[in-house]
Design an enzyme around this catalytic site. Structure first.
Site, PDB file in Angstrom:
ATOM      1  N   ALA A   1       0.838  -1.189   0.000  1.00  0.00           N
ATOM      2  CA  ALA A   1       0.000   0.000   0.000  1.00  0.00           C
ATOM      3  C   ALA A   1       0.876   1.242   0.000  1.00  0.00           C
ATOM      4  O   ALA A   1       2.060   1.194   0.351  1.00  0.00           O
ATOM      5  CB  ALA A   1      -0.914  -0.009   1.217  1.00  0.00           C
TER       6      ALA A   1
ATOM      7  N   GLY B   1       0.040  -4.993   0.747  1.00  0.00           N
ATOM      8  CA  GLY B   1      -1.209  -4.982  -0.006  1.00  0.00           C
ATOM      9  C   GLY B   1      -1.098  -5.676  -1.348  1.00  0.00           C
ATOM     10  O   GLY B   1      -2.095  -6.187  -1.871  1.00  0.00           O
TER      11      GLY B   1
ATOM     12  N   GLU C   1      -1.699  -9.193  -0.530  1.00  0.00           N
ATOM     13  CA  GLU C   1      -3.118  -9.343  -0.200  1.00  0.00           C
ATOM     14  C   GLU C   1      -3.975  -9.375  -1.468  1.00  0.00           C
ATOM     15  O   GLU C   1      -4.954 -10.121  -1.550  1.00  0.00           O
ATOM     16  CB  GLU C   1      -3.554  -8.212   0.723  1.00  0.00           C
ATOM     17  CG  GLU C   1      -2.969  -8.357   2.128  1.00  0.00           C
ATOM     18  CD  GLU C   1      -3.289  -7.202   3.051  1.00  0.00           C
ATOM     19  OE1 GLU C   1      -3.813  -7.436   4.139  1.00  0.00           O
ATOM     20  OE2 GLU C   1      -3.005  -6.043   2.671  1.00  0.00           O
TER      21      GLU C   1
ATOM     22  N   GLU D   1       4.345  -5.551   7.372  1.00  0.00           N
ATOM     23  CA  GLU D   1       3.707  -4.441   8.077  1.00  0.00           C
ATOM     24  C   GLU D   1       4.193  -4.245   9.511  1.00  0.00           C
ATOM     25  O   GLU D   1       4.308  -3.103   9.986  1.00  0.00           O
ATOM     26  CB  GLU D   1       2.180  -4.627   8.075  1.00  0.00           C
ATOM     27  CG  GLU D   1       1.503  -4.301   6.753  1.00  0.00           C
ATOM     28  CD  GLU D   1       1.466  -5.471   5.799  1.00  0.00           C
ATOM     29  OE1 GLU D   1       0.736  -5.393   4.796  1.00  0.00           O
ATOM     30  OE2 GLU D   1       2.167  -6.481   6.045  1.00  0.00           O
TER      31      GLU D   1
END
Length: 258
Positions: free
Chosen positions: A65, A108, A111, A131
């Site tokens: 992200a 992300g 993910e 993260e």
């Protein structure tokens, strides 16, 4: 179909959706995710598209992200932004999604790959959920989907200790299904799989995908009942009749998706 950060190329029976923010290693911000969802919905609505390949740029699939935009947001802004829910919108696509991973699939980006139905990679691929190293945790399904893909122990090491997997390790763990061969790009490898899916009966593919996904949500007995109901329902389809006819005649079937 083309946006500033996401491009779509349609081929015979399938589409390629390309994340295109190379300067940021395809870091996922709300604009890119919105463009991705829009592109996928366009493919979903197009009856000529029977499978979708999602790939990145030459600098990787997606390095996570966009940390800059997330760091500036307050807790309430994060909760109400709809950012994490974009992954749910990707998961709502019923056509087969194939992730083609080269270089980074982190945070992300991993993910997003975990939502896809089939994940393939080349030998440069690197998978991880880093993260905790920056004081946060995965927020788009990573802790839930990763353990289903690789098991508790490996998922814990990846999430808690930041372990990253290369392509061979990812295949051994079941995170990916195959690695592109030497001289073959991962995009071409993924497109070959998409072409095979596109030749199958669309209704059967959609029902089969739904049945497999149901196994993640229900007990075995309920999943078997669901599969059995779909298997009986598809007997009423024109595609099943065509498939049986073509098999008996030793001819290629002409599926219509009904």
């Amino acid at each position: 179909m083309t946006s500033s950060l996401v491009k779509t190329e349609k081929h015979d029976g399938f589409a390629c959706v390309i994340l295109d923010r190379p300067a940021k290693r395809n870091a996922l911000n709300i604009e890119m995710l919105t463009g991705l969802v829009d592109a996928l919905r366009d493919c979903q609505a197009d009856p000529t598209v029977r499978a979708i390949v999602i790939s990145g740029s030459e600098r990787g699939f997606a390095a996570g992200a966009d940390i800059g935009s997330l760091a500036a947001a307050s807790p309430i802004q994060l909760y109400t932004s709809g950012f994490s829910e974009k992954w749910d919108e990707v998961a709502a696509i019923t056509k087969p999604l194939i992730a083609a991973i080269s270089s980074y699939a982190l945070g992300g980006g991993l993910e997003l790959a975990l939502i896809c139905d089939i994940v393939v990679a080349d030998r440069t691929a690197l998978f991880g959920l880093p993260e905790t190293a920056i004081g946060t945790i995965p927020g788009a399904g990573g802790t839930q989907r990763l353990v289903r893909a690789v098991g508790k122990s490996m998922a814990m090491e990846m999430v808690l200790a930041g372990r990253k997997l290369d392509a061979e390790e990812a295949r051994a763990c079941g995170l990916i299904s195959s690695i592109a061969g030497d001289g073959d790009t991962v995009e071409a490898h993924a497109c070959t799989i998409a072409e095979r899916i596109a030749k199958a009966a669309p209704l059967a593919v959609a029902m089969a995908k739904a049945a497999v996904l149901e196994s993640f949500e229900t007990p075995l007995s309920a999943g078997i009942r669901y599969e059995r109901s779909l298997s009986a329902l598809i007997a009423a389809s024109d595609d099943r009749a065509e498939g049986m006819r073509a098999f008996a005649a030793k001819e290629p079937p002409q599926f219509k998706g009904r």
